[in-house]
Enzyme design. Structure first.
Site, PDB file in Angstrom:
ATOM      1  N   SER A 102      -2.225  42.251 109.206  1.00  0.00           N
ATOM      2  CA  SER A 102      -2.787  43.010 110.331  1.00  0.00           C
ATOM      3  C   SER A 102      -2.165  42.592 111.659  1.00  0.00           C
ATOM      4  O   SER A 102      -1.882  43.428 112.515  1.00  0.00           O
ATOM      5  CB  SER A 102      -4.303  42.776 110.410  1.00  0.00           C
ATOM      6  OG  SER A 102      -4.914  43.104 109.201  1.00  0.00           O
ATOM      7  N   ILE A 128       5.401  44.593  99.099  1.00  0.00           N
ATOM      8  CA  ILE A 128       6.299  45.665  99.529  1.00  0.00           C
ATOM      9  C   ILE A 128       6.416  46.752  98.456  1.00  0.00           C
ATOM     10  O   ILE A 128       6.933  46.514  97.355  1.00  0.00           O
ATOM     11  CB  ILE A 128       7.695  45.106  99.917  1.00  0.00           C
ATOM     12  CG1 ILE A 128       7.516  43.993 100.976  1.00  0.00           C
ATOM     13  CG2 ILE A 128       8.609  46.224 100.420  1.00  0.00           C
ATOM     14  CD1 ILE A 128       6.712  44.378 102.218  1.00  0.00           C
ATOM     15  N   THR A 175      -5.591  48.113 107.970  1.00  0.00           N
ATOM     16  CA  THR A 175      -6.918  48.138 107.325  1.00  0.00           C
ATOM     17  C   THR A 175      -7.858  49.036 108.135  1.00  0.00           C
ATOM     18  O   THR A 175      -7.606  49.333 109.311  1.00  0.00           O
ATOM     19  CB  THR A 175      -7.542  46.730 107.251  1.00  0.00           C
ATOM     20  OG1 THR A 175      -7.817  46.285 108.595  1.00  0.00           O
ATOM     21  CG2 THR A 175      -6.636  45.727 106.553  1.00  0.00           C
ATOM     22  N   MET A 197       7.120  44.904 106.407  1.00  0.00           N
ATOM     23  CA  MET A 197       6.498  44.308 107.598  1.00  0.00           C
ATOM     24  C   MET A 197       5.674  43.085 107.195  1.00  0.00           C
ATOM     25  O   MET A 197       5.783  42.015 107.775  1.00  0.00           O
ATOM     26  CB  MET A 197       5.575  45.326 108.284  1.00  0.00           C
ATOM     27  CG  MET A 197       6.248  46.595 108.741  1.00  0.00           C
ATOM     28  SD  MET A 197       5.088  47.740 109.508  1.00  0.00           S
ATOM     29  CE  MET A 197       4.240  48.395 108.092  1.00  0.00           C
ATOM     30  N   GLN A 222       2.114  58.624 111.759  1.00  0.00           N
ATOM     31  CA  GLN A 222       2.420  59.470 110.599  1.00  0.00           C
ATOM     32  C   GLN A 222       2.072  58.753 109.293  1.00  0.00           C
ATOM     33  O   GLN A 222       1.604  59.372 108.342  1.00  0.00           O
ATOM     34  CB  GLN A 222       3.897  59.883 110.613  1.00  0.00           C
ATOM     35  CG  GLN A 222       4.237  60.855 109.501  1.00  0.00           C
ATOM     36  CD  GLN A 222       5.455  61.672 109.820  1.00  0.00           C
ATOM     37  OE1 GLN A 222       5.485  62.389 110.806  1.00  0.00           O
ATOM     38  NE2 GLN A 222       6.471  61.590 108.988  1.00  0.00           N
ATOM     39  N   GLU A 223       2.281  57.431 109.264  1.00  0.00           N
ATOM     40  CA  GLU A 223       1.944  56.667 108.061  1.00  0.00           C
ATOM     41  C   GLU A 223       0.456  56.804 107.748  1.00  0.00           C
ATOM     42  O   GLU A 223       0.051  57.015 106.616  1.00  0.00           O
ATOM     43  CB  GLU A 223       2.327  55.191 108.273  1.00  0.00           C
ATOM     44  CG  GLU A 223       1.934  54.310 107.110  1.00  0.00           C
ATOM     45  CD  GLU A 223       2.547  52.917 107.146  1.00  0.00           C
ATOM     46  OE1 GLU A 223       3.451  52.678 107.976  1.00  0.00           O
ATOM     47  OE2 GLU A 223       2.117  52.066 106.347  1.00  0.00           O
ATOM     48  N   ARG A 224      -0.365  56.716 108.794  1.00  0.00           N
ATOM     49  CA  ARG A 224      -1.822  56.803 108.590  1.00  0.00           C
ATOM     50  C   ARG A 224      -2.222  58.203 108.164  1.00  0.00           C
ATOM     51  O   ARG A 224      -3.096  58.382 107.306  1.00  0.00           O
ATOM     52  CB  ARG A 224      -2.538  56.383 109.870  1.00  0.00           C
ATOM     53  CG  ARG A 224      -2.466  54.880 109.993  1.00  0.00           C
ATOM     54  CD  ARG A 224      -2.652  54.313 111.352  1.00  0.00           C
ATOM     55  NE  ARG A 224      -2.257  52.910 111.283  1.00  0.00           N
ATOM     56  CZ  ARG A 224      -1.938  52.157 112.305  1.00  0.00           C
ATOM     57  NH1 ARG A 224      -1.969  52.648 113.517  1.00  0.00           N
ATOM     58  NH2 ARG A 224      -1.598  50.904 112.133  1.00  0.00           N
TER      59      ARG A 224
HETATM   60  C1  LIG Z   1      -0.675  47.890  97.144  1.00  0.00           C
HETATM   61  C2  LIG Z   1      -0.206  47.507  98.497  1.00  0.00           C
HETATM   62  C3  LIG Z   1       0.979  48.040  98.987  1.00  0.00           C
HETATM   63  C4  LIG Z   1       1.436  47.655 100.256  1.00  0.00           C
HETATM   64  N1  LIG Z   1       2.656  48.116 100.693  1.00  0.00           N
HETATM   65  C5  LIG Z   1       3.191  47.595 101.825  1.00  0.00           C
HETATM   66  C6  LIG Z   1       4.539  47.920 102.222  1.00  0.00           C
HETATM   67  O1  LIG Z   1       5.200  48.731 101.574  1.00  0.00           O
HETATM   68  N2  LIG Z   1       5.040  47.328 103.329  1.00  0.00           N
HETATM   69  C7  LIG Z   1       4.331  46.449 104.073  1.00  0.00           C
HETATM   70  O2  LIG Z   1       4.860  45.937 105.047  1.00  0.00           O
HETATM   71  N3  LIG Z   1       3.057  46.112 103.725  1.00  0.00           N
HETATM   72  C8  LIG Z   1       2.486  46.655 102.622  1.00  0.00           C
HETATM   73  N4  LIG Z   1       1.214  46.316 102.244  1.00  0.00           N
HETATM   74  C9  LIG Z   1       0.492  45.342 103.056  1.00  0.00           C
HETATM   75  C10 LIG Z   1      -0.692  45.914 103.824  1.00  0.00           C
HETATM   76  O3  LIG Z   1      -0.270  46.755 104.843  1.00  0.00           O
HETATM   77  C11 LIG Z   1      -1.524  44.726 104.294  1.00  0.00           C
HETATM   78  O4  LIG Z   1      -2.119  44.151 103.152  1.00  0.00           O
HETATM   79  C12 LIG Z   1      -2.590  45.109 105.326  1.00  0.00           C
HETATM   80  O5  LIG Z   1      -1.984  45.500 106.530  1.00  0.00           O
HETATM   81  C13 LIG Z   1      -3.557  43.950 105.591  1.00  0.00           C
HETATM   82  O6  LIG Z   1      -2.876  42.770 105.872  1.00  0.00           O
HETATM   83  P1  LIG Z   1      -3.282  41.423 105.090  1.00  0.00           P
HETATM   84  O7  LIG Z   1      -3.269  41.738 103.629  1.00  0.00           O
HETATM   85  O8  LIG Z   1      -2.418  40.343 105.570  1.00  0.00           O
HETATM   86  O9  LIG Z   1      -4.784  41.169 105.501  1.00  0.00           O
HETATM   87  P2  LIG Z   1      -5.284  40.355 106.794  1.00  0.00           P
HETATM   88  O10 LIG Z   1      -4.559  40.832 107.996  1.00  0.00           O
HETATM   89  O11 LIG Z   1      -5.243  38.910 106.481  1.00  0.00           O
HETATM   90  O12 LIG Z   1      -6.784  40.838 106.880  1.00  0.00           O
HETATM   91  C14 LIG Z   1      -7.830  40.278 106.071  1.00  0.00           C
HETATM   92  C15 LIG Z   1      -9.159  40.892 106.509  1.00  0.00           C
HETATM   93  O13 LIG Z   1      -9.393  40.565 107.897  1.00  0.00           O
HETATM   94  C16 LIG Z   1      -9.612  41.754 108.624  1.00  0.00           C
HETATM   95  N5  LIG Z   1      -9.090  41.621 109.972  1.00  0.00           N
HETATM   96  C17 LIG Z   1      -7.850  41.214 110.362  1.00  0.00           C
HETATM   97  N6  LIG Z   1      -7.743  41.240 111.691  1.00  0.00           N
HETATM   98  C18 LIG Z   1      -8.932  41.693 112.175  1.00  0.00           C
HETATM   99  C19 LIG Z   1      -9.476  41.953 113.481  1.00  0.00           C
HETATM  100  N7  LIG Z   1      -8.730  41.766 114.581  1.00  0.00           N
HETATM  101  N8  LIG Z   1     -10.751  42.396 113.582  1.00  0.00           N
HETATM  102  C20 LIG Z   1     -11.503  42.604 112.486  1.00  0.00           C
HETATM  103  N9  LIG Z   1     -11.065  42.367 111.228  1.00  0.00           N
HETATM  104  C21 LIG Z   1      -9.795  41.935 111.074  1.00  0.00           C
HETATM  105  C22 LIG Z   1      -8.864  42.835 107.856  1.00  0.00           C
HETATM  106  O14 LIG Z   1      -9.355  44.136 108.182  1.00  0.00           O
HETATM  107  C23 LIG Z   1      -9.159  42.417 106.430  1.00  0.00           C
HETATM  108  O15 LIG Z   1     -10.421  42.887 106.046  1.00  0.00           O
HETATM  109  C24 LIG Z   1       0.705  46.734 101.025  1.00  0.00           C
HETATM  110  C25 LIG Z   1      -0.502  46.228 100.533  1.00  0.00           C
HETATM  111  C26 LIG Z   1      -0.959  46.589  99.293  1.00  0.00           C
HETATM  112  C27 LIG Z   1      -2.231  46.003  98.778  1.00  0.00           C
END
Ligand SMILES: Cc1cc2nc3c(=O)[nH]c(=O)nc-3n(C[C@H](O)[C@H](O)[C@H](O)COP(=O)(O)OP(=O)(O)OC[C@H]3O[C@@H](n4cnc5c(N)ncnc54)[C@H](O)[C@@H]3O)c2cc1C
Length: 381
Positions: free
Chosen positions: A132, A157, A367, A125, A243-245
């Protein structure tokens, strides 16, 4: 508190899983961490031993078990501090998309391999520009006869290097006015021309996990690989994210329990100023606080797992569990690490790795800030 989540049959399965972890996982962990990836053979061994996809029906090679079987496997992995062997991502997060939304032909084609460990899966994703805000993703799939042509980049990923199948979220309608209804899901087979992987991403924890970038360049995927209707992807993601959460919460809770147990044992053995460090009031208070938080988490989580296994759709509670257990798990790991003194900082100690592994749980699967947004929405705020 005594747990009453599991039936005698579940406890027998727990015993089998626990022994399997000791013989098939623990002896390899150090090597997996050093090489930064779990052996592919371990996936096949897991499949043969019935450790993959316990909920898949017999029709597709599974045993038709319940979410409690998955819960047991997640807990036992956490108990041996194996954070990189992404069995639960495969079994309880990715494969359910095929199981739930795939048609009969898709299920017959992919599920048996997912169960026996021949096919390792990933869910893609997140993109370099968005995580996010899922509706802002930019990868596209453009229809061309009986195919779709996919272009885009995914990052972070899990199982990125090992995966044979990727459940991929893309835009089939890039019009910003249709941000949510423009997302579709596809199953991309890793041998499809135009699909490639980046190198393994270096992380602060989860040392044996092969997290990577994935690239799609004019990648032609048969229309038959689309899961569900065009444009239904966002809805499907929202349905499965509970379920993921919950899976993340179960792992966080079990890891906190294990590290607390190890820390209690350590503080009884380690001496300072002529007595075990467990005799200091600070140690006892810290451990009492951790034990209280762990017990509270366990009570909430077991109830929730039971309800989820019974088919209830609990958006608010799953988000609460993910938020609370991952914050608690991080705090417990930190307090426990402190009680190990300098040894707690050494990578050879479980507590050190548990501390680093716990950190990401507040970030992935949505997050914890996003969890608060979901919870408050569910509260009508
Ligand atoms: C080790 C690891 C494994 C992962 N595995 C997968 C995977 O298998 N598949 C996959 O698709 N993804 C995966 N991810 C990605 C993960 O789901 C994302 O990193 C996560 O959803 C956050 O997205 P971002 O990193 O783009 O942060 P951002 O969305 O850029 O967020 C940055 C900060 O802003 C905050 N923020 C964002 N929007 C808001 C809001 N509306 N209000 C308040 N605060 C906000 C966030 O909480 C965070 O603190 C993985 C990540 C890691 C580190």
């Amino acid at each position: 508190m005594k747990r009453d989540l599991y039936s005698p049959e579940d406890l027998m399965f727990q015993d089998v899983v626990r022994r399997w972890m000791l013989t098939e996982v623990v002896p390899h962990q150090e090597r997996w961490r050093k090489q930064g990836i779990v052996d592919r053979a371990a996936w096949r061994a897991a499949g043969q031993a019935g450790m993959l996809c316990p909920m898949v029906s017999e029709e597709y090679g599974g045993v038709g078990g319940t979410f409690l079987h998955s819960t047991i496997i997640i807990e036992e992995l956490a108990r041996v501090f194996e954070s990189g062997f992404a069995i639960s991502l495969h079994s309880d997060i990715v494969v359910p998309y095929i199981e739930r939304f795939g048609d009969a032909a898709q299920k017959a084609r992919w599920l048996p391999g997912c169960v026996n460990g021949e096919l390792v899966t990933a869910l893609a994703m997140t993109e370099p520009g968005t995580g996010s805000d899922l509706a802002a993703l930019r990868a596209t799939a453009v229809r061309d006869g009986e195919h779709y042509v996919i272009n885009g980049t995914k990052t972070f990923i899990s199982n990125g290097l090992l995966c044979d199948l990727v459940v991929l979220a893309v835009k089939t309608d890039p019009d910003p006015a249709n941000a949510h209804s423009g997302i579709s899901l596809f199953v991309v087979e890793a041998d499809t021309p135009g699909f490639s992987r980046g190198t393994k991403l270096e992380k602060m924890g989860m040392a044996s996990q092969d997290t990577a970038e994935l690239f799609f360049e004019d990648c032609r995927v048969p229309a038959a690989n689309r899961l569900g209707a065009e444009g239904a992807g966002f809805l499907m993601l929202m349905q499965n994210l509970q379920q993921e959460r919950l899976v993340v919460a179960i792992g966080a809770q079990a890891a906190a329990e294990s590290i607390l147990e190890e820390t209690i044992a350590y503080t009884k053995e380690r001496h300072a100023f002529g007595r075990p460090i467990s005799k200091f009031q600070n140690t006892r208070f810290k451990l009492a606080e951790c034990a209280t938080e762990v017990e509270v988490g366990r009570a909430f989580l077991d109830k929730l797992v039971q309800q989820h296994a019974a088919g209830e759709y609990l958006v608010k509670e799953c988000s609460m569990a993910k938020l609370w257990t991952t914050e608690m798990g991080q705090k417990v790991a930190d307090e426990c690490l402190q009680l190990f003194g300098g040894y707690g900082y050494m990578l050879e100690y479980n507590v050190s790795r548990a501390f680093m592994d716990a950190r990401v749980q507040r970030i992935y699967a949505g997050t914890n800030e996003i969890m608060k947004i979901i919870i408050s929405k569910q509260m009508g705020l």
